[in-house]
Design an enzyme around this catalytic site. Structure first.
Site, PDB file in Angstrom:
ATOM      1  N   ASP A  89      80.925   6.519  85.419  1.00  0.00           N
ATOM      2  CA  ASP A  89      81.769   6.919  86.438  1.00  0.00           C
ATOM      3  C   ASP A  89      82.295   8.287  86.070  1.00  0.00           C
ATOM      4  OD1 ASP A  89      81.491   4.333  87.353  1.00  0.00           O
ATOM      5  OD2 ASP A  89      83.663   4.006  87.546  1.00  0.00           O
ATOM      6  N   LYS A 153      83.613   7.585  94.218  1.00  0.00           N
ATOM      7  CA  LYS A 153      84.822   6.832  93.912  1.00  0.00           C
ATOM      8  C   LYS A 153      86.000   7.442  93.907  1.00  0.00           C
ATOM      9  CE  LYS A 153      86.683   4.951  89.249  1.00  0.00           C
ATOM     10  NZ  LYS A 153      86.353   4.741  87.964  1.00  0.00           N
ATOM     11  N   LYS A 182      83.744   3.240  95.710  1.00  0.00           N
ATOM     12  CA  LYS A 182      84.402   2.439  94.712  1.00  0.00           C
ATOM     13  C   LYS A 182      85.862   2.989  95.217  1.00  0.00           C
ATOM     14  CE  LYS A 182      85.261   1.596  90.005  1.00  0.00           C
ATOM     15  NZ  LYS A 182      84.845   1.645  88.636  1.00  0.00           N
TER      16      LYS A 182
HETATM   17  O1  LIG Z   1      89.140   2.681  88.040  1.00  0.00           O
HETATM   18  C1  LIG Z   1      89.969   3.090  87.254  1.00  0.00           C
HETATM   19  C2  LIG Z   1      91.252   3.172  87.287  1.00  0.00           C
HETATM   20  O2  LIG Z   1      91.759   3.772  86.185  1.00  0.00           O
HETATM   21  C3  LIG Z   1      92.160   1.713  87.334  1.00  0.00           C
HETATM   22  O3  LIG Z   1      93.411   2.224  87.832  1.00  0.00           O
HETATM   23  P1  LIG Z   1      94.561   1.106  87.853  1.00  0.00           P
HETATM   24  O4  LIG Z   1      94.933   1.161  86.220  1.00  0.00           O
HETATM   25  O5  LIG Z   1      95.756   1.685  88.450  1.00  0.00           O
HETATM   26  O6  LIG Z   1      94.051  -0.191  88.243  1.00  0.00           O
END
Ligand SMILES: O=C[C@H](O)COP(=O)(O)O
EC number: 4.1.2.4
Length: 233
Positions: A89, A153, A182
């Site tokens: 990513d 994403k 994503k």
């Molecule tokens: O996908 C990556 C993100 O950092 C996840 O965010 P979060 O910690 O707010 O769920």
């Protein structure tokens, strides 16, 4: 709906410890999540922990600000794949996108897309929708398509906000169907997760993945005669 196959179970906090990564991997294997998303320094640990589990190992590149040199991002991706990652990513260069340096943005994505293609891995490009206008989001999606990315994403989870339904709807409308989406950042409730999937998200990046599974369906507020007010369950 079973949300587990959509979830990239994520721990990207700067103070993440090996013990927390071990727990993240155990949770992902137990719940049959799509992947774990961990910092580059933990890819090897996660890959060893998740061998034969069916859970992919994802890491982040040029994260979370996106302004590493393209060569640094490429080398970071090369090392992560060598350590056992099968999904990368990457954060695109947001300033270059805003400055209209589109060839530069497409080139850095294309280098990692080609690397992933050669290694049988997937490339997701984080465009950080919180920092973009709608026109910039559409342009970012176009550059991702031209560069050969597999996913686009929404967010790092480190900006002012994470994914929104409107983001996903605009990105879905801006991309051919073979490019997957994503949604990530700030996904805290089952309802929010379901709405993002309904809007077109193919994956959900969330640090609360287990909680999303566990949450019961919303129960209508019940009248509490004791204090003559609506109690919420
Ligand atoms: O996908 C990556 C993100 O950092 C996840 O965010 P979060 O910690 O707010 O769920």
């Amino acid at each position: 709906m079973n949300l587990a196959p959509y979830i990239d179970h994520t721990l990207l906090k700067p103070d993440a410890t090996p013990e927390q990564i071990a727990r993240l991997c155990a949770e992902a294997a137990a719940h049959h999540f799509a992947s774990v998303c961990v910092p580059p320094c933990y890819v090897r640990q996660a890959a060893e922990a998740l061998q034969e589990s069916g859970v992919a190992v994802c890491t982040v590149i040029g994260f979370p600000l996106g302004y590493s040199l393209a060569k640094v991002k490429f080398f970071e991706g090369h090392l992560a794949l060598n350590d056992g990652a099968t999904e990368l990513d990457m954060v695109l260069n947001i300033g270059a996108l805003k400055a209209g340096r589109h060839a530069e943005v497409e080139d850095e994505i294309g280098q990692l897309a080609e690397l992933c293609r050669m290694r049988g891995a997937l490339l997701k490009v984080i465009i950080e929708t919180a920092l973009l206008t709608e026109d910039e989001m559409v342009t970012a999606c176009r550059l991702c398509v031209e560069a050969g990315a597999n996913f686009v994403k929404t967010s790092t989870g480190f900006a002012s906000r994470g994914a929104s339904v409107a983001d996903i709807e605009l990105m879905r409308a801006s991309l051919p169907t073979h490019i997957r989406l994503k949604a990530s950042g700030g996904i805290r409730t089952r309802e929010a997760a379901l709405a993002l999937v309904a809007a077109g998200a193919d994956r959900l990046g969330a640090s609360d993945g287990v909680a999303l599974l566990a949450q019961p369906a919303t129960v209508p507020a019940a009248y509490d005669s004791n204090n003559d007010s609506h109690a919420t369950s």
